[in-house]
Design a protein around this motif. Sequence first.
Motif, PDB file in Angstrom:
ATOM      1  N   LYS A  52       4.697  -9.597  27.253  1.00  0.00           N
ATOM      2  CA  LYS A  52       3.807  -9.400  28.379  1.00  0.00           C
ATOM      3  C   LYS A  52       2.439  -8.998  27.856  1.00  0.00           C
ATOM      4  N   ILE A  53       1.395  -9.541  28.473  1.00  0.00           N
ATOM      5  CA  ILE A  53       0.035  -9.250  28.043  1.00  0.00           C
ATOM      6  C   ILE A  53      -0.849  -9.176  29.290  1.00  0.00           C
ATOM      7  N   SER A  54      -1.853  -8.313  29.245  1.00  0.00           N
ATOM      8  CA  SER A  54      -2.752  -8.205  30.388  1.00  0.00           C
ATOM      9  C   SER A  54      -3.708  -9.388  30.408  1.00  0.00           C
ATOM     10  N   LEU A  55      -4.263  -9.669  31.558  1.00  0.00           N
ATOM     11  CA  LEU A  55      -5.206 -10.777  31.694  1.00  0.00           C
ATOM     12  C   LEU A  55      -6.436 -10.546  30.811  1.00  0.00           C
ATOM     13  N   GLU A  56      -6.873  -9.323  30.747  1.00  0.00           N
ATOM     14  CA  GLU A  56      -8.041  -8.988  29.920  1.00  0.00           C
ATOM     15  C   GLU A  56      -7.772  -9.284  28.442  1.00  0.00           C
ATOM     16  N   ASP A  57      -6.622  -8.868  27.941  1.00  0.00           N
ATOM     17  CA  ASP A  57      -6.276  -9.137  26.536  1.00  0.00           C
ATOM     18  C   ASP A  57      -6.083 -10.628  26.288  1.00  0.00           C
ATOM     19  N   PHE A  58      -5.518 -11.326  27.265  1.00  0.00           N
ATOM     20  CA  PHE A  58      -5.330 -12.768  27.140  1.00  0.00           C
ATOM     21  C   PHE A  58      -6.678 -13.470  26.998  1.00  0.00           C
ATOM     22  N   ARG A  59      -7.640 -13.069  27.822  1.00  0.00           N
ATOM     23  CA  ARG A  59      -8.975 -13.662  27.753  1.00  0.00           C
ATOM     24  C   ARG A  59      -9.629 -13.371  26.410  1.00  0.00           C
ATOM     25  N   LYS A  60      -9.427 -12.177  25.894  1.00  0.00           N
ATOM     26  CA  LYS A  60      -9.990 -11.840  24.587  1.00  0.00           C
ATOM     27  C   LYS A  60      -9.421 -12.752  23.497  1.00  0.00           C
ATOM     28  N   GLN A  61      -8.114 -13.012  23.580  1.00  0.00           N
ATOM     29  CA  GLN A  61      -7.490 -13.907  22.591  1.00  0.00           C
ATOM     30  C   GLN A  61      -8.009 -15.335  22.729  1.00  0.00           C
ATOM     31  N   LEU A  62      -8.242 -15.760  23.953  1.00  0.00           N
ATOM     32  CA  LEU A  62      -8.733 -17.125  24.169  1.00  0.00           C
ATOM     33  C   LEU A  62     -10.137 -17.341  23.626  1.00  0.00           C
TER      34      LEU A  62
END
Length: 64
Positions: A52-62
């Motif tokens: 599970k990952i937060s949307l904010e962290d997901f965007r950072k990875q992208l």
Amino acid sequence: MEITIKIDRRSEQAKAFYEYLKTLPFIEIEEVRYNKNTEEAIKEVKSGKATKISLEDFRKQLFS
């Protein structure tokens, strides 16, 4: 032995054939809701292989 049959159930004959196959004890029907990649992702999540990952962290990875 496993055999895959694709049935286009738009015709009355195909619908009748599909319903007949469902009545046979040695037939296992596996209906696919999504494409292969999506089905595999759903299986991974259900088996606990996904994290599970937060949307904010997901965007950072992208975008990093």
